[in-house]
Design a protein around this motif. Structure first.
Motif, PDB file in Angstrom:
ATOM      1  N   LEU A 191      -4.261   2.190  14.852  1.00 58.02           N
ATOM      2  CA  LEU A 191      -3.051   2.743  15.462  1.00 58.02           C
ATOM      3  C   LEU A 191      -1.807   2.133  14.819  1.00 58.02           C
ATOM      4  O   LEU A 191      -0.842   2.838  14.518  1.00 58.02           O
ATOM      5  CB  LEU A 191      -3.088   2.465  16.972  1.00 58.02           C
ATOM      6  CG  LEU A 191      -1.930   2.954  17.835  1.00 58.02           C
ATOM      7  CD1 LEU A 191      -2.450   3.337  19.209  1.00 58.02           C
ATOM      8  CD2 LEU A 191      -0.873   1.879  17.988  1.00 58.02           C
ATOM      9  N   ASP A 192      -1.824   0.796  14.604  1.00 56.86           N
ATOM     10  CA  ASP A 192      -0.704   0.135  13.931  1.00 56.86           C
ATOM     11  C   ASP A 192      -0.498   0.707  12.540  1.00 56.86           C
ATOM     12  O   ASP A 192       0.630   0.964  12.110  1.00 56.86           O
ATOM     13  CB  ASP A 192      -0.961  -1.367  13.823  1.00 56.86           C
ATOM     14  CG  ASP A 192      -0.778  -2.079  15.147  1.00 56.86           C
ATOM     15  OD1 ASP A 192       0.286  -1.905  15.757  1.00 56.86           O
ATOM     16  OD2 ASP A 192      -1.695  -2.797  15.564  1.00 56.86           O
ATOM     17  N   LYS A 233       0.831  -1.211   0.000  1.00 54.89           N
ATOM     18  CA  LYS A 233       0.000   0.000   0.000  1.00 54.89           C
ATOM     19  C   LYS A 233       0.864   1.258   0.000  1.00 54.89           C
ATOM     20  O   LYS A 233       0.601   2.207  -0.756  1.00 54.89           O
ATOM     21  CB  LYS A 233      -0.905  -0.016   1.237  1.00 54.89           C
ATOM     22  CG  LYS A 233      -1.904   1.134   1.292  1.00 54.89           C
ATOM     23  CD  LYS A 233      -2.930   1.036   0.176  1.00 54.89           C
ATOM     24  CE  LYS A 233      -3.976   2.131   0.313  1.00 54.89           C
ATOM     25  NZ  LYS A 233      -4.931   2.100  -0.810  1.00 54.89           N
ATOM     26  N   VAL A 234       1.905   1.279   0.832  1.00 53.02           N
ATOM     27  CA  VAL A 234       2.786   2.444   0.893  1.00 53.02           C
ATOM     28  C   VAL A 234       3.494   2.640  -0.446  1.00 53.02           C
ATOM     29  O   VAL A 234       3.621   3.764  -0.938  1.00 53.02           O
ATOM     30  CB  VAL A 234       3.813   2.283   2.035  1.00 53.02           C
ATOM     31  CG1 VAL A 234       4.913   3.332   1.930  1.00 53.02           C
ATOM     32  CG2 VAL A 234       3.121   2.399   3.387  1.00 53.02           C
ATOM     33  N   ALA A 235       3.979   1.543  -1.037  1.00 54.79           N
ATOM     34  CA  ALA A 235       4.658   1.638  -2.336  1.00 54.79           C
ATOM     35  C   ALA A 235       3.726   2.199  -3.393  1.00 54.79           C
ATOM     36  O   ALA A 235       4.130   3.038  -4.217  1.00 54.79           O
ATOM     37  CB  ALA A 235       5.184   0.269  -2.747  1.00 54.79           C
ATOM     38  N   GLU A 236       2.488   1.760  -3.398  1.00 52.37           N
ATOM     39  CA  GLU A 236       1.504   2.285  -4.355  1.00 52.37           C
ATOM     40  C   GLU A 236       1.278   3.780  -4.141  1.00 52.37           C
ATOM     41  O   GLU A 236       1.235   4.561  -5.096  1.00 52.37           O
ATOM     42  CB  GLU A 236       0.181   1.537  -4.210  1.00 52.37           C
ATOM     43  CG  GLU A 236       0.199   0.131  -4.749  1.00 52.37           C
ATOM     44  CD  GLU A 236      -1.133  -0.578  -4.539  1.00 52.37           C
ATOM     45  OE1 GLU A 236      -1.224  -1.747  -4.888  1.00 52.37           O
ATOM     46  OE2 GLU A 236      -2.076   0.069  -4.027  1.00 52.37           O
ATOM     47  N   ASN A 237       1.132   4.175  -2.890  1.00 52.39           N
ATOM     48  CA  ASN A 237       0.880   5.586  -2.591  1.00 52.39           C
ATOM     49  C   ASN A 237       2.041   6.478  -3.019  1.00 52.39           C
ATOM     50  O   ASN A 237       1.843   7.661  -3.309  1.00 52.39           O
ATOM     51  CB  ASN A 237       0.610   5.766  -1.099  1.00 52.39           C
ATOM     52  CG  ASN A 237      -0.707   5.145  -0.667  1.00 52.39           C
ATOM     53  OD1 ASN A 237      -1.593   4.921  -1.493  1.00 52.39           O
ATOM     54  ND2 ASN A 237      -0.841   4.840   0.616  1.00 52.39           N
ATOM     55  N   ASP A 293       8.273   7.369   5.135  1.00 49.88           N
ATOM     56  CA  ASP A 293       9.419   8.265   5.321  1.00 49.88           C
ATOM     57  C   ASP A 293      10.736   7.548   5.053  1.00 49.88           C
ATOM     58  O   ASP A 293      11.704   8.165   4.593  1.00 49.88           O
ATOM     59  CB  ASP A 293       9.407   8.839   6.739  1.00 49.88           C
ATOM     60  CG  ASP A 293       8.239   9.791   6.969  1.00 49.88           C
ATOM     61  OD1 ASP A 293       7.651  10.237   5.966  1.00 49.88           O
ATOM     62  OD2 ASP A 293       7.919  10.087   8.131  1.00 49.88           O
ATOM     63  N   ALA A 294      10.786   6.235   5.326  1.00 51.88           N
ATOM     64  CA  ALA A 294      12.010   5.476   5.033  1.00 51.88           C
ATOM     65  C   ALA A 294      12.250   5.413   3.532  1.00 51.88           C
ATOM     66  O   ALA A 294      13.383   5.609   3.058  1.00 51.88           O
ATOM     67  CB  ALA A 294      11.910   4.070   5.618  1.00 51.88           C
ATOM     68  N   PHE A 295      11.212   5.138   2.749  1.00 59.08           N
ATOM     69  CA  PHE A 295      11.367   5.085   1.289  1.00 59.08           C
ATOM     70  C   PHE A 295      11.798   6.444   0.734  1.00 59.08           C
ATOM     71  O   PHE A 295      12.604   6.519  -0.192  1.00 59.08           O
ATOM     72  CB  PHE A 295      10.055   4.647   0.630  1.00 59.08           C
ATOM     73  CG  PHE A 295       9.791   3.168   0.715  1.00 59.08           C
ATOM     74  CD1 PHE A 295      10.809   2.255   0.517  1.00 59.08           C
ATOM     75  CD2 PHE A 295       8.522   2.691   1.004  1.00 59.08           C
ATOM     76  CE1 PHE A 295      10.575   0.886   0.595  1.00 59.08           C
ATOM     77  CE2 PHE A 295       8.269   1.332   1.085  1.00 59.08           C
ATOM     78  CZ  PHE A 295       9.296   0.424   0.884  1.00 59.08           C
ATOM     79  N   ARG A 296      11.269   7.512   1.305  1.00 55.38           N
ATOM     80  CA  ARG A 296      11.661   8.839   0.831  1.00 55.38           C
ATOM     81  C   ARG A 296      13.138   9.112   1.119  1.00 55.38           C
ATOM     82  O   ARG A 296      13.842   9.694   0.292  1.00 55.38           O
ATOM     83  CB  ARG A 296      10.790   9.906   1.491  1.00 55.38           C
ATOM     84  CG  ARG A 296       9.340   9.899   1.026  1.00 55.38           C
ATOM     85  CD  ARG A 296       8.584  11.129   1.519  1.00 55.38           C
ATOM     86  NE  ARG A 296       7.200  11.121   1.084  1.00 55.38           N
ATOM     87  CZ  ARG A 296       6.180  10.696   1.819  1.00 55.38           C
ATOM     88  NH1 ARG A 296       6.403  10.250   3.039  1.00 55.38           N
ATOM     89  NH2 ARG A 296       4.948  10.705   1.359  1.00 55.38           N
ATOM     90  N   ASN A 355       2.686   2.989   8.652  1.00 55.35           N
ATOM     91  CA  ASN A 355       2.615   3.711   7.386  1.00 55.35           C
ATOM     92  C   ASN A 355       3.632   4.844   7.358  1.00 55.35           C
ATOM     93  O   ASN A 355       4.335   5.039   6.353  1.00 55.35           O
ATOM     94  CB  ASN A 355       1.202   4.268   7.183  1.00 55.35           C
ATOM     95  CG  ASN A 355       1.083   5.077   5.905  1.00 55.35           C
ATOM     96  OD1 ASN A 355       1.128   4.539   4.809  1.00 55.35           O
ATOM     97  ND2 ASN A 355       0.952   6.390   6.050  1.00 55.35           N
ATOM     98  N   GLY A 356       3.753   5.575   8.468  1.00 48.45           N
ATOM     99  CA  GLY A 356       4.743   6.648   8.537  1.00 48.45           C
ATOM    100  C   GLY A 356       6.163   6.122   8.523  1.00 48.45           C
ATOM    101  O   GLY A 356       7.049   6.687   7.875  1.00 48.45           O
TER     102      GLY A 356
END
Length: 756
Positions: A360-361, A53-57, A371-374, A366-367
């Motif tokens: 909460l998880d 999901k994060v990669a898609e976003n 932020d790690a990918f960025r 997600n953050g």
């Protein structure tokens, strides 16, 4: 959005196919490349939907086929060595080889004990631990000592490579230990800090983006994981109650008392941000606690760094140090807090769970991932840029081999090689600066914890890094090339440039440059790196055979000497401190900072004070006092009474003339109109000044501004002012004595340096 990430369409883009991380089970067929200007991530090795999901976003293409060359590979489990060997320089994978040295519980204990033996007071944050069966006798002796003193302690046993709380139990007698079974035994920390009566631990996320050099980022949020039964002092009655003594989510979610509340301030799982505010509301010092936790994290990764670096270099033979690291890793540190908020390390997880059972998880993880990918700064054109760099490096190495035609050219070839290594190091320094600039903008909710940016702290950690390498690699000697490159890595950019000038001079003039060689010998490089001092300046009168030297060589040496002294003068100017009678230097600096931070509110008052309250004589006296200090510095470093032959003196004279122009309006222009400031007086081609000279001018203007602001602030406090005070003297000059003469209110006191 991070650089290189493209907007996603509403439909997720995926390239599917058979996928196994082991190279022996790859799907046969030609290698494919993602089409378009995009970033591809291989997610065949992960079970966590949030990674997809994060990669898609972030606009990445999701790939399930190992025949497709991707920019990023995400794997939940361990990575085989073959996978690291096959990685291209532009690719990234989310694990470092060798990280098991701190992520396996038994390896963590062994390595920590080695460091604790060498640095006892710095490595006392892990509970007393024993690795069984190897250390069974030591544990047995410890039990006997406790029995002699009639002490009772609780111990906890864990499988060396266990996870999710499986196989953990508490005991008070060695009879409970299975004979011959591998276990890690620790003293149980029985005085925890409690939240609402429950024991808890902190899951802290740390991003490692590089191992050589080591670069660490701490995520500013995380999870507080609570037990599900109120804590009580361990006893035989509750010793086996895992829901009371263990904080693992995988254990407590099976409890009937588990509270899966969606909010961040209730339930059996909460956020670290809430925990920080909860502590602050009760009067605890949150910053002090996190400083200790950060220190534990850095020291723990320092223990692993030699192993990780050694494994990485073995898996990536021939990789250039200028290339970006092919590995990154998100680690989960489990931190325990005792009743005094003293942190201790429980364990390090190299594959922390990214399950999202609750909102909460999802918010936290997600953050962490986004932020790690960025921060990785992966770009779509990395593959093409990487191959272009490799082609250029191959051509450069080929040219170096061609230059070495016979044994008579060995010295020239060696000089050329050293020049190439220095240029490579200069390129690395500039890339590091670009990386730091990128990270400053794209860290998101991360903060960089190492390097710290504090020279004293970094010096301590560097010592620990060197000690850890010595301890972990006993008996393995580095090659001469490694030692030489280590020395280069300790030099600053200006020192590398000086070294490069020396080698170029030796290459051009051969044995004539003996003066340069004596000044910058290999031994002196090491001494400079260790002491942090600059080498003594070149003295034109000391050069051999001046009458026989070529004019171009003499001019080069003169320019180098002038630049050397200019740099020394710049350093001396930077060390000037503004002193106000009755105030410390920090208080005076605070007054200046206050005015600058609220300049719009103070501007009219300062203008009235400068142009109306002070008359022409006072304005001139202020600037001339600073000029006298500057001239004293020039006399000290140039060792001249008459400064007419010094280029920097004429530059400063022109600058002071501008500041005093129109009865002091020149200085005021530097406050209000940057476009019309002092830099405009050096626009002519014949008056171009160097970067170092420009810095000297900027510092002088800053000093004049600081003195003016300090005089303005002292108008209310009625305290006379002292001129900038020089605390550190030049190494090449005698120690100056600061003589001050009291003047009336708003006047500057004079500081004189000895005339040498």
């Amino acid at each position: 959005m991070a650089s290189g990430y493209l907007p996603m369409s509403t439909t997720a883009r995926k390239l599917s196919g058979k996928s196994l991380m082991s190279p022996h089970h790859r799907t046969a067929g030609p290698v494919k490349y993602p089409s378009g200007n995009c970033i591809a991530i291989n997610v065949s090795g992960t079970k966590y939907e949030i990674v997809r999901k994060v990669a898609e976003n972030l606009g990445m293409i999701l790939v399930e086929d190992d025949r497709v060359e991707c920019n990023i590979y995400w794997v939940d489990s361990g990575v085989p060595t073959e996978r690291y060997l096959e990685m291209k320089p532009y690719q990234r994978i989310n694990h470092f080889p060798g990280m098991g040295e701190i992520c396996r519980k038994d390896s963590l204990v062994r390595n920590m004990k080695k460091m604790k033996k060498a640095y006892y007071h710095l490595y006392n944050f892990l509970p007393n631990s024993w690795v069984l069966p190897a250390e069974y006798n030591a544990l047995d002796n410890y039990f006997r000592e406790l029995q002699k003193r009639k002490w009772t302690k609780i111990f906890i046993a864990k499988p060396p490579n266990g996870a999710m709380g499986m196989g953990i139990f508490l005991f008070t007698s060695l009879d409970k230990i299975p004979q011959g079974e591998p276990l890690v035994v620790q003293e149980y920390l029985d005085k925890p800090f409690l939240m609402d009566g429950y024991k808890f631990d902190l899951r802290v996320y740390v991003l490692v983006v590089s191992c050589d050099p080591l670069r660490l980022f701490l995520y500013n949020d995380g999870l507080v994981r609570l037990s599900t039964e109120c804590y009580a002092t361990p006893s035989q009655a509750n010793l086996h109650n895992q829901f009371m003594h263990l904080t693992n989510y995988s254990v407590n979610r099976h409890s009937e008392s588990f509270d899966n509340d969606d909010s961040c301030d209730k339930g059996s799982k909460r956020t670290i941000k809430f925990f920080n505010s909860w502590l602050a509301s009760r009067g605890y010092c949150v910053s002090e606690m996190w400083a200790k936790i950060t220190d534990i994290i850095i020291k723990t990764l320092i223990v692993a760094n030699p192993h990780v670096t050694h494994s990485y270099q073995a898996c990536r033979p021939g990789a250039s140090s200028a290339e970006e690291s092919c590995c990154f890793e998100i680690l989960g540190f489990d931190i325990f807090l005792d009743h005094t908020l003293k942190p201790s390390l429980l364990e390090v997880n190299r594959s922390p769970s990214f399950g999202t059972d609750a909102p909460l998880d999802y918010d936290i993880k997600n953050g962490v991932l986004s932020d790690a990918f960025r921060l990785l700064n992966v770009k779509p054109n990395d593959r093409h840029r990487c191959y272009a760099m490799r082609k250029a490096n191959s051509r450069r190495r080929l040219l170096l081999r061609v230059q070495k035609t016979d044994e008579g050219d060995d010295k020239a070839w060696e000089l050329s090689r050293k020049q190439d290594e220095i240029r490579q190091r200069l390129l690395e320094l500039r890339r590091e600066k670009c990386r730091e600039d990128f990270e400053a903008v794209n860290m998101g909710n991360y903060q960089r914890i190492y390097p710290t940016g504090d020279a004293i702290k970094d010096s301590v950690y560097s010592t620990l890094l060197a000690g850890a390498e010595t301890i972990s690699l006993v008996g393995k000697l580095g090659s001469p090339k490694r030692n030489y490159l280590t020395n280069l890595q300790q030099l600053e950019e200006h020192q590398l440039l000086d070294q490069l000038v020396q080698y170029e001079a030796e290459e051009m003039y051969g044995s004539v440059s003996v003066g340069l060689r004596n000044t910058w010998s290999q031994g002196s490089i090491r001494s400079i790196a260790s002491s942090g001092q600059r080498p003594p300046p070149f003295q034109p009168s000391a050069l051999p055979g001046s009458s026989t030297m070529e004019a171009s060589y003499q001019a080069m040496v003169a320019r180098e000497y002038e630049e050397e002294q200019t740099q020394r003068s710049m350093l001396a100017l930077n060390k000037l401190k503004l002193m106000v009678v009755g105030k410390t230097a920090e208080e005076a600096e605070k007054d200046v900072t206050k005015v600058k931070a609220n300049w719009m509110a103070y501007q009219s008052s300062v203008a009235s004070f400068w142009m109306a309250t002070l008359n022409k004589t006072k304005r001139k006296e202020l600037v001339l006092k600073v000029r006298d200090v500057v001239n004293d510095i020039l006399r000290t470093y140039w060792k001249l009474m008459n400064l007419e032959s010094v280029r920097l003196y004429h530059i400063m004279t022109k600058l002071f003339k501008f500041l005093l122009s129109k009865n002091g309006q020149g200085l005021w222009i530097c406050f209000t109109s940057p476009g019309l400031s002092w830099e405009s007086i050096f626009k002519k081609p014949s008056e171009v000044i160097s970067v170092t000279e420009m810095h000297c001018c900027k510092r002088v203007v800053q000093l004049c501004q600081q003195v003016l602001i300090a005089m303005f602030m002292s108008r209310e406090t009625k305290k006379p002012l002292v001129t900038p005070h020089r605390k550190v003297t030049a190494t090449s000059a005698a120690t100056p004595t600061n003589a001050t003469t009291s003047l009336s209110q708003f006047q500057l006191q004079n500081m004189s340096l000895p005339h040498l």
